[in-house]
Design a protein around this motif. Structure first.
Motif, PDB file in Angstrom:
ATOM      1  N   ARG A   1      -7.728  -0.109  -6.084  1.00  0.00           N
ATOM      2  CA  ARG A   1      -7.004   0.315  -7.304  1.00  0.00           C
ATOM      3  C   ARG A   1      -7.739  -0.028  -8.557  1.00  0.00           C
ATOM      4  NH1 ARG A   1      -0.920  -1.398  -5.439  1.00  0.00           N
ATOM      5  NH2 ARG A   1      -0.719   0.215  -3.892  1.00  0.00           N
TER       6      ARG A   1
ATOM      7  N   ALA B   1       0.855  -1.188   0.000  1.00  0.00           N
ATOM      8  CA  ALA B   1       0.000   0.000   0.000  1.00  0.00           C
ATOM      9  C   ALA B   1       0.892   1.240   0.000  1.00  0.00           C
ATOM     10  CB  ALA B   1      -0.911  -0.003   1.222  1.00  0.00           C
ATOM     11  N   ARG B   2       0.531   2.231  -0.799  1.00  0.00           N
ATOM     12  CA  ARG B   2       1.381   3.412  -0.925  1.00  0.00           C
ATOM     13  C   ARG B   2       0.718   4.706  -0.463  1.00  0.00           C
ATOM     14  NH1 ARG B   2       4.963   0.648  -0.196  1.00  0.00           N
ATOM     15  NH2 ARG B   2       5.980  -0.557  -1.780  1.00  0.00           N
ATOM     16  N   THR B   3      -0.568   4.879  -0.731  1.00  0.00           N
ATOM     17  CA  THR B   3      -1.218   6.131  -0.360  1.00  0.00           C
ATOM     18  C   THR B   3      -1.619   6.089   1.108  1.00  0.00           C
ATOM     19  OG1 THR B   3      -3.452   5.393  -0.932  1.00  0.00           O
ATOM     20  CG2 THR B   3      -2.123   6.353  -2.711  1.00  0.00           C
ATOM     21  N   ASP B   4      -1.884   7.261   1.661  1.00  0.00           N
ATOM     22  CA  ASP B   4      -2.335   7.334   3.054  1.00  0.00           C
ATOM     23  C   ASP B   4      -3.626   6.559   3.257  1.00  0.00           C
ATOM     24  OD1 ASP B   4      -0.179   8.873   3.803  1.00  0.00           O
ATOM     25  OD2 ASP B   4      -1.244  10.779   3.584  1.00  0.00           O
ATOM     26  N   THR B   5      -4.533   6.641   2.292  1.00  0.00           N
ATOM     27  CA  THR B   5      -5.808   5.932   2.396  1.00  0.00           C
ATOM     28  C   THR B   5      -5.593   4.425   2.431  1.00  0.00           C
ATOM     29  OG1 THR B   5      -6.918   7.710   1.204  1.00  0.00           O
ATOM     30  CG2 THR B   5      -8.052   5.593   1.304  1.00  0.00           C
ATOM     31  N   GLU B   6      -4.749   3.918   1.546  1.00  0.00           N
ATOM     32  CA  GLU B   6      -4.500   2.474   1.511  1.00  0.00           C
ATOM     33  C   GLU B   6      -3.857   1.988   2.798  1.00  0.00           C
ATOM     34  OE1 GLU B   6      -3.776   2.129  -3.337  1.00  0.00           O
ATOM     35  OE2 GLU B   6      -2.057   2.131  -1.971  1.00  0.00           O
TER      36      GLU B   6
ATOM     37  N   ARG C   1       6.119   4.966   5.340  1.00  0.00           N
ATOM     38  CA  ARG C   1       4.860   4.262   5.070  1.00  0.00           C
ATOM     39  C   ARG C   1       5.071   2.945   4.333  1.00  0.00           C
ATOM     40  NH1 ARG C   1       2.135   9.299   2.631  1.00  0.00           N
ATOM     41  NH2 ARG C   1       2.776   8.178   0.786  1.00  0.00           N
TER      42      ARG C   1
END
Length: 157
Positions: A157, A96-101, A124
């Motif tokens: 995604r 997971a890369r984004t803050d949401t993920e 992260r």
């Protein structure tokens, strides 16, 4: 227009047309709206809505199954005189890369009885997780990566 919003709008229109504002009518309207959006959306140049909905339903089924199994495991440990827990803390590498993920992976892990997300590394890329019932580090990380994280990222995604 967003396909999900259009689907919800069609469900509301269905309830107004029928004249009954019940959960069953909302569900029926949502299913009928889903069929309409699934047929019309490819004409707009996209067709991902139906796949995303099916992926979400599959993830929800997976998560509720895991929730049931882990709840039963914790309940069994509580009612038996012998302690079966092997509490450990593991560093789980994340795809997971984004803050949401990252947030959703951490929260879904925490919602499962017997696991608790403790911290995320500054970059992260690593999630620190406390687990009560892990046989081995490799097995736990594989369960998180191939199970929860992979299915959640498939939905997002």
């Amino acid at each position: 227009m967003n396909a999900l919003l259009l689907n919800i709008l069609l469900a509301m229109v269905w309830m107004m047309a029928v004249g009954r504002f019940t959960f069953h009518q909302l569900l029926l309207g949502f299913l009928l709206g889903f069929l309409v959006v699934s047929v019309v959306e490819p004409l707009w140049g996209s067709g991902a809505y139906a796949r995303r909905v099916f992926r979400f339903v599959r993830f929800a089924g997976f998560f509720f199954w895991e929730l049931l199994l882990s709840s039963l495991r914790v309940a069994y440990d509580i009612v038996t005189p012998e302690l079966h827990a092997r509490p450990r803390i593991f560093a789980v590498p994340l795809d997971a890369r984004t803050d949401t993920e990252v947030t959703l992976v951490a929260n879904f892990l925490t919602l499962t009885p017997g696991t608790l997300s403790l911290d995320v590394s500054a970059d992260r890329r690593t999630l620190y997780v406390h687990t009560m019932y892990a046989e081995s580090r490799e097995q736990f990380i594989a369960e998180v990566k191939r199970g929860l994280e992979a299915r959640l990222l498939e939905v997002l995604r």
